[in-house]
Design an enzyme around this catalytic site. Structure first.
Site, PDB file in Angstrom:
ATOM      1  CG  ASP A  15     -26.489  20.026  -5.665  1.00  0.00           C
ATOM      2  OD1 ASP A  15     -27.220  19.046  -5.873  1.00  0.00           O
ATOM      3  OD2 ASP A  15     -26.821  20.990  -4.941  1.00  0.00           O
ATOM      4  NE  ARG A  73     -33.862  19.287  -6.658  1.00  0.00           N
ATOM      5  CZ  ARG A  73     -34.508  18.467  -5.835  1.00  0.00           C
ATOM      6  NH1 ARG A  73     -35.766  18.713  -5.492  1.00  0.00           N
ATOM      7  NH2 ARG A  73     -33.919  17.397  -5.354  1.00  0.00           N
TER       8      ARG A  73
END
Ligand code: GLY
Ligand code: MN
Ligand code: MN
Length: 437
Positions: free
Chosen positions: A263, A401
Site C-alpha cells: 500500500d 499524501r
C-alpha cells in the site's frame, strides 16, 4: 499440517470445533462475476484457493482434525468455468485429512457439531451458512438436549485469527516484501512515464500491467490515481481525467502477492518539477511522514503515533498559514481535521486494512504497543480543498499524501517500500532523466 492451522488448533479451547468458510464468487453484472478473491482468514488457515469451500477443524478428532468441504469434480463445469481440486485434490494437494462435496455439509452439521461445548464461527460473513448453523442450533434446542449435545457457546474465531495475522512470520514478511517491491517498482515506472496529456487511467493501466508482469495477482485495492485537485478526494477511483502541466499527481496503488498487500502513496509533479507552493506543502508532509516512520518502533503505541502525527501536522499547517492560533488549542478543537481527516496508518497484511485489534483491553483505552512482526502503513497527508477560501490561494487544490509500509523489528522500523524515493529532488531528477520527454 500447515503451520497456521497447527497454531490455530493450539489456541482453540477444550472440546471445541471451528467452521471457517471460503468466499463465494460475486456477480458483477447479469451472468459475469468479479475476479475471485479468497476470504483472507480462510486463505491464511488453509491455503485452499477455490470458492464455496468450508473448513471444519475438530481437534478432538485426533486422526482427522481437518476436514474440507469442496466443490466436487465435474467435467462439464470444469470445461466451462475452470479446474477444480475436488475431494481428492483437497486431501492430496492441500493436506485435508478428509474431504467431502460442499453440498453434503448441511446434512453433516449435526454429526459434526454434536458433542462439542464450543463452536468457533463468525456470523454475518456468509448468510447461507448462517442460516444452516442457526437451523441446526434451533433444531437441537427443540429436542431440549434430550438426545443431542449441541455447543452451548459460540466464539468468533477472529479473536484468535486476528492476533495470529497481526504478527507476521518470516515467510509472511518475505511475501510482503515481494508485494512491496513490485508496487515500489510500479511507482518508479509511473514517475518515469508520467507527462502532461496522459490520462489518470493510462497511468493506472501501466502500473497494473507492470505489477502482473512481475508476478502479482493484481492490485491489492482499487488504485487511486488523482491529478490536480482530484488528489483532495481521499478515495478517488474514477481515474479518468487528463493530467495537466503544473498539477501534482497523487498515486495510491499497491500490489497483491500470494494474497499479501502492499500500500504505497507517492505524490509528484506531472511535468517533473514541483512549484514552490507545492514543494512547501510537500516538505511538511515529508517531514511528518519520516518522523512517523521512525516512531513506528517497539515502545510506542498505535494511538500515541496518531497523536504524534496530529501534533506535527498541526504545527506544519500553522507554518503554512493554513491554521492560525495556539497549537494546543487547534489540536483540542480538532482544527486539523479540515486538512487531515484520516488515520496515520493501519495494519497491513492479507487485507490492506488488516486484521488485529488496535487496543489491548475491552474498554478500548489502552492502545496496542508496536511489537516485532507487525506491519503498518505510515501515511500522513494534507488536502486543501480547491474552494477553501480560508487557505492561502497558492495552496488551494493541493492534495499530498506519502505512504510507506513499515515492519516493526527489534532493531527499529524496516521500511519495506523505501525503494521508491520520496525525496523531492530525487523525484525531480528521476523524472527529468527518464525518457518521458
Ligand atoms: N489505499 C488505502 C489506504 O491507504 O488505506
Ligand atoms: Mn493505507
Ligand atoms: Mn494507500
Amino acid at each position: 499440517m500447515r503451520d497456521q492451522l497447527k497454531r490455530f488448533i493450539d489456541q482453540m479451547e477444550d472440546n471445541s470445533i471451528a467452521i471457517i468458510p471460503a468466499a463465494h464468487e460475486k456477480t458483477r453484472s447479469y451472468d459475469t462475476e468479479y475476479k475471485f478473491r479468497q476470504d483472507s482468514d480462510f486463505w491464511y488457515l488453509t491455503g485452499f484457493p477455490e470458492p464455496d469451500a468450508i473448513a471444519v477443524i475438530d481437534p478432538k478428532n485426533k486422526r482427522a482434525p481437518y476436514t474440507l468441504y469442496v466443490r466436487p469434480r465435474d467435467p462439464l463445469m470444469e470445461t466451462w468455468y475452470g479446474r477444480r481440486q475436488g475431494t481428492e485434490g483437497a486431501q492430496k494437494n492441500h493436506g485435508a485429512d478428509k474431504a467431502f462435496p460442499s453440498d453434503k455439509f448441511e446434512k453433516d452439521l449435526p454429526k459434526l457439531l454434536d458433542g462439542h461445548d464450543k463452536l468457533y464461527y463468525r456470523f454475518s460473513v456468509d448468510a447461507d451458512l448462517d442460516r444452516q448453523v442457526l437451523a441446526y442450533l434451533s433444531g437441537q434446542r427443540v429436542r431440549r438436549l434430550k438426545t443431542a449435545y449441541p455447543p452451548h457457546t459460540i466464539i468468533d474465531p477472529t479473536i484468535i485469527l486476528g492476533e495470529m495475522r497481526l504478527h507476521k512470520s518470516e515467510q509472511e514478511v518475505e511475501m510482503m516484501q515481494t508485494a512491496a517491491t513490485i508496487a515500489a517498482d510500479a511507482h518508479i515506472l509511473a514517475m518515469k512515464k508520467v507527462k502532461p496529456g496522459m490520462t489518470e487511467g493510462q497511468v493506472e493501466a501501466l502500473m497494473e500491467a507492470f505489477m502482473k508482469d512481475k508476478g502479482a495477482s493484481g492490485v491489492a485495492y482499487n488504485s487511486i490515481v488523482g491529478g490536480g485537485d482530484n488528489a483532495t478526494i481521499l478515495h478517488y477511483v474514477e481515474n479518468n481525467a487528463e493530467l495537466k502541466d503544473g498539477d501534482l499527481l497523487l498515486i495510491d496503488a499497491g500490489a497483491e502477492y500470494q494474497g499479501y498487500a502492499s500500500d504505497i502513496t507517492r505524490t509528484f509533479p506531472v511535468n517533473g518539477k514541483f512549484t514552490p507552493a507545492q514543494r512547501e506543502v510537500y516538505d511538511v508532509v515529508l517531514d511528518v511522514q519520516g518522523k512517523c516512520v521512525e516512531y513506528t518502533s517497539v515502545g510506542n503505541t498505535v494511538k500515541a503515533r496518531q497523536e504524534y502525527s496530529i501534533e506535527l501536522l498541526t504545527e506544519g499547517m500553522q507554518k503554512l498559514g493554513l491554521l492560525k492560533g495556539k497549537t494546543a488549542d487547534l489540536i483540542k478543537k480538532k482544527a486539523y481535521l479540515k486538512y487531515y481527516m484520516h488515520g496515520v496508518g493501519h495494519y497491513l497484511g492479507l487485507d490492506v486494512h488488516d486484521a488485529g485489534r488496535y487496543f489491548t483491553d475491552q474498554e478500548a483505552k489502552n492502545s496496542r504497543p508496536f511489537a516485532p512482526g507487525m506491519v503498518l502503513t505510515v501515511e500522513p497527508g494534507i488536502y486543501v480543498p480547491a474552494d477553501d477560501k480560508s487557505a492561502p490561494a497558492k495552496y488551494r487544490g493541493i492534495g499530498i499524501r506519502i505512504e510507506d509500509d513499515v515492519l516493526v523489528t527489534e532493531n527499529g522500523p524496516r521500511n519495506l517500500t523505501a525503494k521508491v524515493t520520496k525525496a523531492p529532488d530525487e523525484i525531480e531528477s528521476l523524472m527529468q532523466r527518464s525518457s518521458r520527454k
